[in-house]
Design a protein around this motif. Structure first.
Motif, mmCIF file in Angstrom:
data_model
loop_
_atom_site.group_PDB
_atom_site.id
_atom_site.type_symbol
_atom_site.label_atom_id
_atom_site.label_comp_id
_atom_site.label_asym_id
_atom_site.label_seq_id
_atom_site.Cartn_x
_atom_site.Cartn_y
_atom_site.Cartn_z
ATOM 1 N N SER A 1 0.868 -1.356 0.016
ATOM 2 C CA SER A 1 -0.040 0.134 -0.074
ATOM 3 C C SER A 1 0.855 1.183 0.058
ATOM 4 N N ALA A 2 1.325 1.518 0.966
ATOM 5 C CA ALA A 2 2.259 2.690 1.231
ATOM 6 C C ALA A 2 3.523 2.929 0.474
ATOM 7 N N VAL A 3 4.393 1.868 0.733
ATOM 8 C CA VAL A 3 5.839 1.815 -0.173
ATOM 9 C C VAL A 3 5.583 1.887 -1.591
ATOM 10 N N ALA A 4 4.534 0.898 -2.026
ATOM 11 C CA ALA A 4 4.222 0.586 -3.681
ATOM 12 C C ALA A 4 3.855 2.197 -3.792
ATOM 13 N N GLY A 5 2.913 2.875 -3.168
ATOM 14 C CA GLY A 5 2.359 4.117 -3.421
ATOM 15 C C GLY A 5 3.582 5.257 -3.458
ATOM 16 N N HIS A 6 4.485 5.333 -2.412
ATOM 17 C CA HIS A 6 5.576 6.240 -2.327
ATOM 18 C C HIS A 6 6.390 5.856 -3.713
ATOM 19 N N ARG A 7 6.808 4.761 -4.178
ATOM 20 C CA ARG A 7 7.517 4.399 -5.133
ATOM 21 C C ARG A 7 6.926 4.945 -6.235
ATOM 22 N N LEU A 8 5.613 4.793 -6.563
ATOM 23 C CA LEU A 8 4.985 5.115 -7.918
ATOM 24 C C LEU A 8 4.659 6.691 -8.042
ATOM 25 N N THR A 9 4.439 7.376 -6.802
ATOM 26 C CA THR A 9 4.008 8.830 -6.880
ATOM 27 C C THR A 9 4.975 9.482 -6.330
ATOM 28 N N GLY A 10 5.743 9.237 -5.288
ATOM 29 C CA GLY A 10 6.639 10.046 -4.729
ATOM 30 C C GLY A 10 5.926 10.791 -3.331
ATOM 31 N N ASN A 11 4.689 10.443 -3.149
ATOM 32 C CA ASN A 11 3.936 11.105 -2.212
ATOM 33 C C ASN A 11 4.694 11.075 -0.942
ATOM 34 N N GLN B 1 3.706 11.372 2.201
ATOM 35 C CA GLN B 1 2.617 11.088 3.038
ATOM 36 C C GLN B 1 2.678 9.571 3.277
ATOM 37 N N TYR B 2 2.748 9.007 2.081
ATOM 38 C CA TYR B 2 2.956 7.635 2.045
ATOM 39 C C TYR B 2 4.032 6.975 2.546
ATOM 40 N N ARG B 3 5.324 7.623 2.367
ATOM 41 C CA ARG B 3 6.626 7.425 2.935
ATOM 42 C C ARG B 3 6.649 7.576 4.584
ATOM 43 N N SER B 4 5.859 8.408 4.943
ATOM 44 C CA SER B 4 5.790 8.551 6.524
ATOM 45 C C SER B 4 4.773 7.492 6.866
ATOM 46 N N LEU B 5 3.983 7.145 6.364
ATOM 47 C CA LEU B 5 3.013 6.107 6.924
ATOM 48 C C LEU B 5 3.850 4.699 6.833
ATOM 49 N N ALA B 6 4.477 4.516 5.715
ATOM 50 C CA ALA B 6 5.227 3.235 5.773
ATOM 51 C C ALA B 6 6.313 3.191 6.836
ATOM 52 N N LEU B 7 7.045 4.206 7.189
ATOM 53 C CA LEU B 7 8.040 4.336 8.248
ATOM 54 C C LEU B 7 7.527 4.329 9.545
ATOM 55 N N THR B 8 6.371 4.591 9.897
ATOM 56 C CA THR B 8 5.762 4.499 11.017
ATOM 57 C C THR B 8 5.285 3.065 11.183
ATOM 58 N N ALA B 9 5.001 2.307 10.116
ATOM 59 C CA ALA B 9 4.618 0.838 10.112
ATOM 60 C C ALA B 9 5.913 -0.038 10.506
ATOM 61 N N ALA B 10 7.214 0.490 9.918
ATOM 62 C CA ALA B 10 8.304 -0.123 9.910
ATOM 63 C C ALA B 10 8.769 -0.142 11.413
ATOM 64 N N ASP B 11 8.419 1.069 11.941
ATOM 65 C CA ASP B 11 8.770 1.407 13.619
ATOM 66 C C ASP B 11 8.031 0.295 14.393
ATOM 67 N N ARG B 12 6.889 -0.017 13.845
ATOM 68 C CA ARG B 12 5.901 -0.904 14.795
ATOM 69 C C ARG B 12 6.512 -2.312 14.719
ATOM 70 N N LEU B 13 6.755 -2.480 13.676
ATOM 71 C CA LEU B 13 7.203 -3.765 13.160
ATOM 72 C C LEU B 13 8.514 -4.267 13.998
ATOM 73 N N PHE C 1 13.902 -3.397 5.429
ATOM 74 C CA PHE C 1 15.093 -3.140 4.384
ATOM 75 C C PHE C 1 14.783 -1.754 3.780
ATOM 76 N N TRP C 2 13.623 -1.870 3.054
ATOM 77 C CA TRP C 2 13.338 -0.495 2.653
ATOM 78 C C TRP C 2 13.369 0.643 3.532
ATOM 79 N N ALA C 3 12.972 0.501 4.622
ATOM 80 C CA ALA C 3 12.982 1.738 5.705
ATOM 81 C C ALA C 3 14.513 2.083 5.702
ATOM 82 N N SER C 4 15.474 1.182 5.969
ATOM 83 C CA SER C 4 16.907 1.475 6.226
ATOM 84 C C SER C 4 17.293 2.254 4.975
ATOM 85 N N GLU C 5 16.916 1.786 3.748
ATOM 86 C CA GLU C 5 17.285 2.323 2.556
ATOM 87 C C GLU C 5 16.951 3.750 2.103
#
Length: 401
Positions: free
Chosen positions: A126-136, A138-150, A191-195
């Protein structure tokens, strides 16, 4: 402590790639392009019903119901299908649907419904794909929050991410300290979050979990167990146990497929050749035990009276085999074999396992939880990986994982 990367595959016996995959299958690019076009047509037909809702995890009589719930681990596979359809066609209606659905993933994080390793599935597609495709951003931030929780689900002593339930040291339950093979395909979020941030702690957690999985969930013959329990205080291994396979000591085919793909992706992120070697060992075991048409039984060790197939495992494996072939040295003779196996699997799925009229899914004969009677249906992750596999075979595609 888990072994070093160099020792990852040392304990597993690799019996090699079966000879039948040394010959290119009778599957043409035109065949796969037609299959992809048919799949996107079906996604388009479903768009109104599932614009801001999601298909249920599995179908009922080959028809998905609709859910707006934020629980469960499978909602992102529909969003991933919308992103794939958008990439292939350029049609904005698929992007609009995916971005509308992303609001649900944001609410899920806000609600605290995050006690699962499946945050990787949920927020990569959802969010990583969205950020990769749109550059948004907000999606990057959303994915990073999820990475923190994981990452918060990581237990230091055993070196593993707990799959299910709250990670509370005072809570005693079957879930506490339990690692499962599926998590290998949730690690790409870390891995994406570190990248994307330059912060190595995410990748460190992911790599440690991958080593622990290799040591304790990969067996000496190259098969895998589904789950493994650890004492989270001392790190001591307790033992293997299945949740969705036939038996504790059997090999659940979907779990084997997750590890093939997961270690191939881990190899790409880390540059560790040992991950690639292990992915090959796991792939060879899968290919040695899969049925002649490329679609495995739900568990390789299930008795004849429980020989239900799992088309979703085949779809995952097709993607994993293609990913593995992409990262092996060009001169490696296994490259052609893994590509042949991936193409043969996709051709078989397209010819013999796609649903007909009256269904809103893509692949029949998927098995969610056969011991609970959930098999011979469509499963939304199987549909996703089927389309991803077709896109891999026919398009220039950048991986979401």
């Amino acid at each position: 402590m888990p072994r070093s990367p160099a020792a990852l595959s040392a304990g597993a016996t690799d019996h090699g790639l079966p000879d039948r995959y040394r010959t290119r299958p009778d599957v043409t690019r035109d065949d796969l392009e037609r299959a992809l076009a048919d799949a996107i047509d079906r996604i388009d037909e479903n768009l109104d019903e599932f614009y801001d809702r999601f298909p249920t995890a599995s179908s009922d009589d080959l028809v998905y119901g609709a859910t707006a719930n934020m629980d469960g681990w499978t909602t992102s596979f529909w969003t991933g299908l919308c992103w794939l359809a958008h990439e292939v066609t350029g049609a904005e209606r698929f992007r609009d649907a995916a971005e509308t659905q992303l609001e649900t993933f944001e609410r899920r994080l806000d609600s605290g419904e995050t006690a699962t390793h499946d945050l990787g599935f949920l927020y990569t597609l959802s969010a990583v794909a969205g950020h990769r495709l749109t550059g948004n951003e907000q999606y990057r931030s959303l994915a990073l929050t999820a990475a923190d929780r994981l990452a918060d689900r990581f237990w230091e002593a055993p070196g593993m991410i707990q799959a299910w339930g709250e990670c509370d040291a005072n809570t005693e339950s079957w879930e506490r300290g339990r690692a499962i093979v599926d998590t290998m395909m949730n690690l790409p979020l870390l891995f994406w979050a570190s990248e994307t941030t330059g912060d190595s702690r995410y990748a460190s957690v992911a790599a440690t979990h991958a080593r622990t999985t290799a040591e304790h969930l990969v067996r000496a013959d190259g098969s895998t167990c589904h789950t493994f329990e650890f004492d989270v205080e001392t790190g001591a291994p307790v033992g293997e146990e299945t949740a969705q396979g036939y038996a504790d000591d059997s090999c659940w085919s979907r779990g084997q497929a997750w590890t093939v793909y997961g270690y191939a992706v881990a190899a790409d992120y880390t540059g560790e050749a040992a991950y690639l070697d292990l992915a090959g060992t796991l792939a060879n075991y899968y290919l040695q035990h899969v049925e002649a048409d490329g679609v495995p039984r739900w568990d390789f060790d299930a008795p004849a009276e429980q020989s239900m197939r799992d088309s979703s495992a085949a779809a995952i494996a097709a993607c994993g085999l293609d990913e593995l072939a992409r990262h092996l040295p060009t001169a490696d003779e296994r490259v052609a074999g893994y590509r042949n196996a991936a193409l043969a699997t996709l051709g078989s799925l397209a010819d013999d396992y796609t649903v007909g009229d009256g269904s809103n899914g893509l692949l029949a004969e998927a098995a969610y939880h056969p011991t609970e009677g959930d098999y011979d249906e469509c499963c939304i992750w199987g549909d996703y990986f089927y389309v991803e596999g077709l896109v891999r075979a026919t398009e220039q595609w950048g991986r979401y994982w």
